[in-house]
Motif scaffolding. Structure first.
Motif, PDB file in Angstrom:
ATOM      1  N   ALA A   1     -49.635 -39.075 -24.848  1.00  0.00           N
ATOM      2  CA  ALA A   1     -50.447 -39.371 -23.875  1.00  0.00           C
ATOM      3  C   ALA A   1     -50.538 -37.950 -22.973  1.00  0.00           C
ATOM      4  CB  ALA A   1     -50.204 -40.568 -22.994  1.00  0.00           C
ATOM      5  N   PHE A   2     -51.890 -37.707 -22.419  1.00  0.00           N
ATOM      6  CA  PHE A   2     -52.268 -36.524 -21.801  1.00  0.00           C
ATOM      7  C   PHE A   2     -53.394 -36.754 -20.702  1.00  0.00           C
ATOM      8  CE2 PHE A   2     -55.725 -35.290 -24.410  1.00  0.00           C
ATOM      9  CZ  PHE A   2     -55.748 -35.882 -25.201  1.00  0.00           C
TER      10      PHE A   2
ATOM     11  N   ILE B   1     -53.163 -26.732 -29.009  1.00  0.00           N
ATOM     12  CA  ILE B   1     -54.255 -26.763 -27.760  1.00  0.00           C
ATOM     13  C   ILE B   1     -53.396 -27.210 -26.687  1.00  0.00           C
ATOM     14  CG2 ILE B   1     -56.237 -27.662 -26.760  1.00  0.00           C
ATOM     15  CD1 ILE B   1     -57.628 -27.601 -29.631  1.00  0.00           C
ATOM     16  N   PRO B   2     -53.337 -26.334 -25.614  1.00  0.00           N
ATOM     17  CA  PRO B   2     -52.610 -27.190 -24.369  1.00  0.00           C
ATOM     18  C   PRO B   2     -53.171 -28.308 -23.781  1.00  0.00           C
ATOM     19  CG  PRO B   2     -53.731 -25.014 -23.916  1.00  0.00           C
ATOM     20  CD  PRO B   2     -53.852 -25.236 -25.197  1.00  0.00           C
ATOM     21  N   SER B   3     -52.056 -28.947 -23.234  1.00  0.00           N
ATOM     22  CA  SER B   3     -52.458 -30.358 -22.697  1.00  0.00           C
ATOM     23  C   SER B   3     -51.622 -30.352 -21.393  1.00  0.00           C
ATOM     24  CB  SER B   3     -52.536 -31.388 -23.592  1.00  0.00           C
ATOM     25  OG  SER B   3     -51.299 -31.769 -23.902  1.00  0.00           O
TER      26      SER B   3
ATOM     27  N   CYS C   1     -59.603 -31.779 -35.776  1.00  0.00           N
ATOM     28  CA  CYS C   1     -59.608 -32.730 -34.671  1.00  0.00           C
ATOM     29  C   CYS C   1     -59.018 -32.179 -33.656  1.00  0.00           C
ATOM     30  CB  CYS C   1     -58.886 -34.032 -35.228  1.00  0.00           C
ATOM     31  SG  CYS C   1     -58.676 -35.161 -33.946  1.00  0.00           S
ATOM     32  N   ILE C   2     -59.525 -32.136 -32.464  1.00  0.00           N
ATOM     33  CA  ILE C   2     -59.172 -31.532 -31.016  1.00  0.00           C
ATOM     34  C   ILE C   2     -57.832 -32.324 -30.546  1.00  0.00           C
ATOM     35  CG2 ILE C   2     -60.770 -32.854 -29.689  1.00  0.00           C
ATOM     36  CD1 ILE C   2     -60.946 -30.399 -27.720  1.00  0.00           C
ATOM     37  N   PHE C   3     -57.820 -33.744 -30.830  1.00  0.00           N
ATOM     38  CA  PHE C   3     -56.781 -34.325 -30.450  1.00  0.00           C
ATOM     39  C   PHE C   3     -55.538 -34.215 -31.379  1.00  0.00           C
ATOM     40  CE2 PHE C   3     -59.312 -37.601 -27.359  1.00  0.00           C
ATOM     41  CZ  PHE C   3     -59.531 -36.384 -26.585  1.00  0.00           C
TER      42      PHE C   3
ATOM     43  N   PHE D   1     -55.757 -40.449 -17.448  1.00  0.00           N
ATOM     44  CA  PHE D   1     -55.143 -39.868 -18.798  1.00  0.00           C
ATOM     45  C   PHE D   1     -55.560 -40.685 -20.150  1.00  0.00           C
ATOM     46  CE2 PHE D   1     -52.242 -43.133 -17.089  1.00  0.00           C
ATOM     47  CZ  PHE D   1     -51.745 -43.752 -18.243  1.00  0.00           C
ATOM     48  N   LEU D   2     -55.386 -39.930 -21.346  1.00  0.00           N
ATOM     49  CA  LEU D   2     -55.674 -40.524 -22.408  1.00  0.00           C
ATOM     50  C   LEU D   2     -54.586 -40.932 -23.216  1.00  0.00           C
ATOM     51  CD1 LEU D   2     -58.414 -38.031 -23.479  1.00  0.00           C
ATOM     52  CD2 LEU D   2     -59.071 -40.153 -22.340  1.00  0.00           C
ATOM     53  N   MET D   3     -54.436 -41.955 -23.804  1.00  0.00           N
ATOM     54  CA  MET D   3     -53.579 -42.274 -24.735  1.00  0.00           C
ATOM     55  C   MET D   3     -54.027 -42.239 -26.439  1.00  0.00           C
ATOM     56  SD  MET D   3     -51.712 -45.593 -22.864  1.00  0.00           S
ATOM     57  CE  MET D   3     -50.448 -45.629 -23.703  1.00  0.00           C
ATOM     58  N   VAL D   4     -53.424 -41.712 -27.066  1.00  0.00           N
ATOM     59  CA  VAL D   4     -53.661 -41.696 -28.340  1.00  0.00           C
ATOM     60  C   VAL D   4     -52.549 -41.922 -29.453  1.00  0.00           C
ATOM     61  CG1 VAL D   4     -55.329 -39.773 -27.834  1.00  0.00           C
ATOM     62  CG2 VAL D   4     -53.203 -39.028 -28.841  1.00  0.00           C
ATOM     63  N   PRO D   5     -52.836 -42.428 -30.663  1.00  0.00           N
ATOM     64  CA  PRO D   5     -51.932 -42.591 -31.535  1.00  0.00           C
ATOM     65  C   PRO D   5     -51.717 -41.321 -32.117  1.00  0.00           C
ATOM     66  CG  PRO D   5     -53.957 -43.353 -32.208  1.00  0.00           C
ATOM     67  CD  PRO D   5     -54.051 -43.189 -30.957  1.00  0.00           C
TER      68      PRO D   5
END
Ligand code: AMP
Ligand code: ZN
Length: 122
Positions: free
Chosen positions: A33-34, A20-22, A10-12, A45-49
């Motif tokens: 979050a990134f 993977i840089p963010s 999974c990329i995230f 921006f994206l927020m992920v668990p």
């Protein structure tokens, strides 16, 4: 697939792990979050668990506190990232789910989009 701590494909998950840089906006024990790599608006921006939950379709009551924390954090991060204050400013929260929902990355994520218009999309 249901929630697993980490999916190596999974990329995230790779972004969370630093493989993977963010452009990081925020991190705690549960949430990362990134910046979105293809922003639609001045703020995007994206927020992920950190937990690999594929989408909202796999969310259960056991995730209610986590999602609640994400929702409570979103307005704070939105202001921090340059969204103007409510009500003149504000932001949009989008959570694409499944094919029909337009989801491309299958690790639950919340888009937080804002800043002065016009936007590229939305
Ligand atoms: P969606 O699954 O359609 O809700 O959106 C996935 C989002 O992830 C898109 O807006 C992409 O621009 C974004 N995205 C994909 N890969 C990366 C990456 N490596 N870094 C930051 N954002 C990404
Ligand atoms: Zn993942």
């Amino acid at each position: 697939m249901t929630a697993v701590p980490h999916d190596p494909n999974c990329i995230f998950c790779k972004i969370i792990a630093g493989q993977i840089p963010s452009k990081k906006v925020y991190e705690d024990e549960e949430i990362f979050a990134f910046h979105d790599i293809h922003p639609w608006a001045p703020v995007h921006f994206l927020m992920v668990p950190k937990l690999h939950i594929p989408s909202m379709a796999q969310v259960g009551t056991e995730h209610a506190a986590l999602l609640g924390r994400m929702m409570a954090l979103a307005p704070k991060l939105a202001l921090q990232e340059g969204c103007r204050p409510y009500p003149e400013g504000g932001f949009r929260i989008v959570c694409n789910t499944g094919e029909d929902g337009g989801q491309e990355v299958h690790h639950l994520h919340v888009h937080v989009i804002g800043g002065p218009r016009p936007w590229l999309k939305g």
